[in-house]
Motif scaffolding. Structure first.
Motif, PDB file in Angstrom:
ATOM      1  N   VAL A 441       0.881  -1.183   0.000  1.00  0.00           N
ATOM      2  CA  VAL A 441       0.000   0.000   0.000  1.00  0.00           C
ATOM      3  C   VAL A 441       0.913   1.226   0.000  1.00  0.00           C
ATOM      4  O   VAL A 441       1.851   1.308   0.818  1.00  0.00           O
ATOM      5  N   ALA A 456      -3.439   0.410  -3.602  1.00  0.00           N
ATOM      6  CA  ALA A 456      -3.124  -0.869  -2.938  1.00  0.00           C
ATOM      7  C   ALA A 456      -3.017  -1.979  -3.973  1.00  0.00           C
ATOM      8  O   ALA A 456      -3.706  -1.950  -5.003  1.00  0.00           O
ATOM      9  N   PRO A 478      -8.783  -2.548  -5.005  1.00  0.00           N
ATOM     10  CA  PRO A 478      -7.325  -2.567  -5.064  1.00  0.00           C
ATOM     11  C   PRO A 478      -6.846  -3.339  -6.293  1.00  0.00           C
ATOM     12  O   PRO A 478      -7.618  -4.029  -6.973  1.00  0.00           O
TER      13      PRO A 478
END
Length: 581
Positions: A441, A456, A478
């Motif tokens: 991240v 992420a 993500p």
């Protein structure tokens, strides 16, 4: 009818005996009983003639139910004085008839009559002898038959005794075989359990402490471990038995005692000068042909069983392998931990932003993983914060983590966004290490922008606390894990970031538990972050990091590394507070 004869001379006795014999014949007395009667009567009459005087011989037949008729002969004295009593002599034999017999009481004096009487008595005697011969033959036959039976019984007893002895021997052999099998199973079970216990630990000192506790007192009275370091020097001080030195030099087990050990594969040595009365078994702890040390044991009794000694030698070999594995692990762990600690640099001092980081290595398993955190400035004044995790453990994962960290700093010089940085890291990892993957991240802070930009890649989502204490999980879509064989462009996400906000970046070791998964852990993290006092976050971010870790790490042991990076935004952009570590 009773017949009576007076006897005072030999002639009277002879005539009376003949008359009694005739009368017995007439009454049906059997020849055998008649011969017995005449013989007994003759003997009694001889005694009477010897005493002298007149005697009375009487004979009669009488019925005696239920036995039948009996023939009675009685001899009494005819000259008893008044008041004198003499017990008469009596003899009774069986007969067939009682009455109606002719007079057989008179016996003449002519030679023919006497000869006939004598011949008749001889015939009765001959018949009696013949019967006796038959009885003797029958007795002899039965005696021989009894002898043969006894011989058979003796032979049968001998066979039964031999069978019983053989059965007892077989039972004893079976018992011995069962005991040996039970002992062998016990040794194998002990060897398997002890090996599992030794190989379950990768701690060198723990293995050294564990080995004597496994052996004493079942297979040894004492157990001493003599270890060498890399230069073959003695780690523990004090004198050692000569057999232990020989075992270390030759790499073969040695038995030191005043008698031969008779143990397979073990060389005999003189008794130890340190303790001559105690036999010693010195087994080298071998690995790759070189001894790591020597295990010296004394027997629990007088000496060892050969099978026990063989098992102990095998256990020592496995202990040597376990010690070598522990040494290699500890060596790699020290290198990886040193490298990883060296790469976890000091956090930068940034106006308007405070940073606090925590890194806890795993306390179970391989200990060192690929978790890392970093924070650095970009040329435009922005601050990049990153937290990531390389799959795997050990030195290889730590090296890959350092390469990703270095590459990320290089890519960030051009001012790329978090999503662009992760996309480039994905391409780098896929081409450089196809068998390794990573999650990360990246969050970007800019002192002149009240927003947070983040991205992420397969990593647990950041958790953001607003100034009013509300907590939200930044779980916008993500990207996939870095390095997987998939072409991807990882997107950026933006959220407002007013002063007083706190961002928590972390690795899965903080929130994931094997029995519960990761989502409950993220909820606990959000709850713990929301429960912190705003003043504590603003004034003591380091202490707040410790308060955040405490409820999440509910035990002293965890199977994975733990990384936590707290970022707190405050309103004074000109004031810089140095983070404490």
């Amino acid at each position: 009818m009773t017949r009576t004869w007076h006897i005072s001379s030999v002639t009277d006795a002879a005539r009376a005996r003949i008359a009694a014999a005739r009368l017995a014949t007439a009454h049906g007395v059997s020849p055998t009983d008649r011969a017995r009667l005449v013989t007994a009567l003759t003997a009694q009459l001889r005694q009477c003639l010897t005493k002298g005087g007149t005697w009375l011989l009487s004979a009669r037949a009488a019925a005696t139910p239920p036995a039948g008729s009996r023939f009675l002969v009685e001899v009494t004295s005819a000259t008893q004085r008044p008041g004198e009593f003499r017990q008469p002599w009596r003899l009774t034999v069986g007969c067939a008839q009682e009455e109606g017999l002719p007079d057989s009481g008179h016996v003449g004096d002519d030679p023919v009559t006497l000869a006939e009487a004598l011949f008749g008595a001889d015939e009765d005697a001959a018949l009696l002898l013949e019967k006796l011969d038959e009885q003797e033959a029958l007795v002899a036959f039965h005696r021989e038959e009894l002898h043969q039976t006894n011989q058979g019984v003796l032979a049968l007893h001998a066979e039964l005794d031999a069978a019983g002895r053989a059965q007892r021997e077989l039972f004893a052999a079976e018992q011995k075989a069962r005991e040996e099998a039970e002992n062998a199973r016990g040794r194998l079970t002990f060897l398997a359990d002890a090996s599992a216990a030794l190989t379950a630990s990768l701690n060198h000192d723990e293995i050294v402490r564990l080995l004597p506790t496994l052996l004493v007192p079942r297979y040894a009275r004492t157990a001493d471990i003599w270890l060498f370091d890399g230069d073959d020097d003695v780690r523990l001080s004090g004198p050692r038995p000569g057999a232990a030195v020989v075992a270390a030099r030759r790499g073969r087990p040695q038995y030191a005692a005043d008698h031969p050990g008779g143990l397979p594969g073990v060389e005999d040595q003189p008794p130890s000068a340190l303790d001559p009365e105690r036999p010693l078994l010195c087994v080298p702890l071998m690995t790759r042909g070189a001894p790591l040390g020597v295990l010296t044991l004394s027997p629990p009794g007088d000496r060892w069983d050969a099978d026990d000694a063989f098992m102990l030698i095998e256990l020592a070999r496995r202990a040597g392998v376990a010690l070598e594995n522990a040494r290699r692990f500890e060596h790699n762990r020290d290198i990886a931990e040193t490298l990883q600690r060296a790469l976890l640099t000091e956090l930068p001092l940034t106006p308007g932003l405070r940073l606090a980081a925590r890194y806890l290595p795993a306390t179970r398993g391989l200990n060192i993983g690929g978790d890392w955190y970093d924070a650095f400035r970009q040329p435009d004044g922005g601050l990049i914060t990153v937290i990531g995790d390389v799959t795997g453990h050990g030195l290889h994962a730590a090296v890959m983590m350092s390469q990703l960290r270095t590459a990320l700093r290089a890519y960030a010089v051009d001012g790329k966004s978090p999503g662009q940085l992760l996309t480039q890291l994905h391409l780098l990892l896929h081409h450089m290490q196809p068998d390794l993957y990573a999650t990360a991240v990246i969050a970007r802070f800019h002192p002149h922008e009240p927003t947070l930009t983040w991205a992420a890649a397969g990593h647990p989502p950041p958790v953001l606390r607003s100034p009013d204490g509300e907590v939200r999980v930044l779980d916008a879509k993500p990207g996939a894990m870095l390095g997987i064989p998939l072409r991807q462009e990882i997107a950026d996400h933006t959220v407002p970031l007013p002063p007083g906000s706190t961002l928590a970046l972390y690795t899965d070791g903080l929130v994931e538990r094997r029995a519960q998964g990761i989502d409950p852990g993220i909820d606990r993290l959000a709850g713990a972050l929301g429960a912190l006092r705003p003043a504590a976050l603003a004034e003591d971010l380091e202490g707040s990091a410790d308060l955040l870790l405490h409820p999440l790490l509910d035990d002293s042991e965890h199977e994975d590394d733990v990384c936590l990076l707290l970022c707190h935004v405050h309103g004074d952009t000109g004031k810089v507070t140095a983070p404490l570590r």
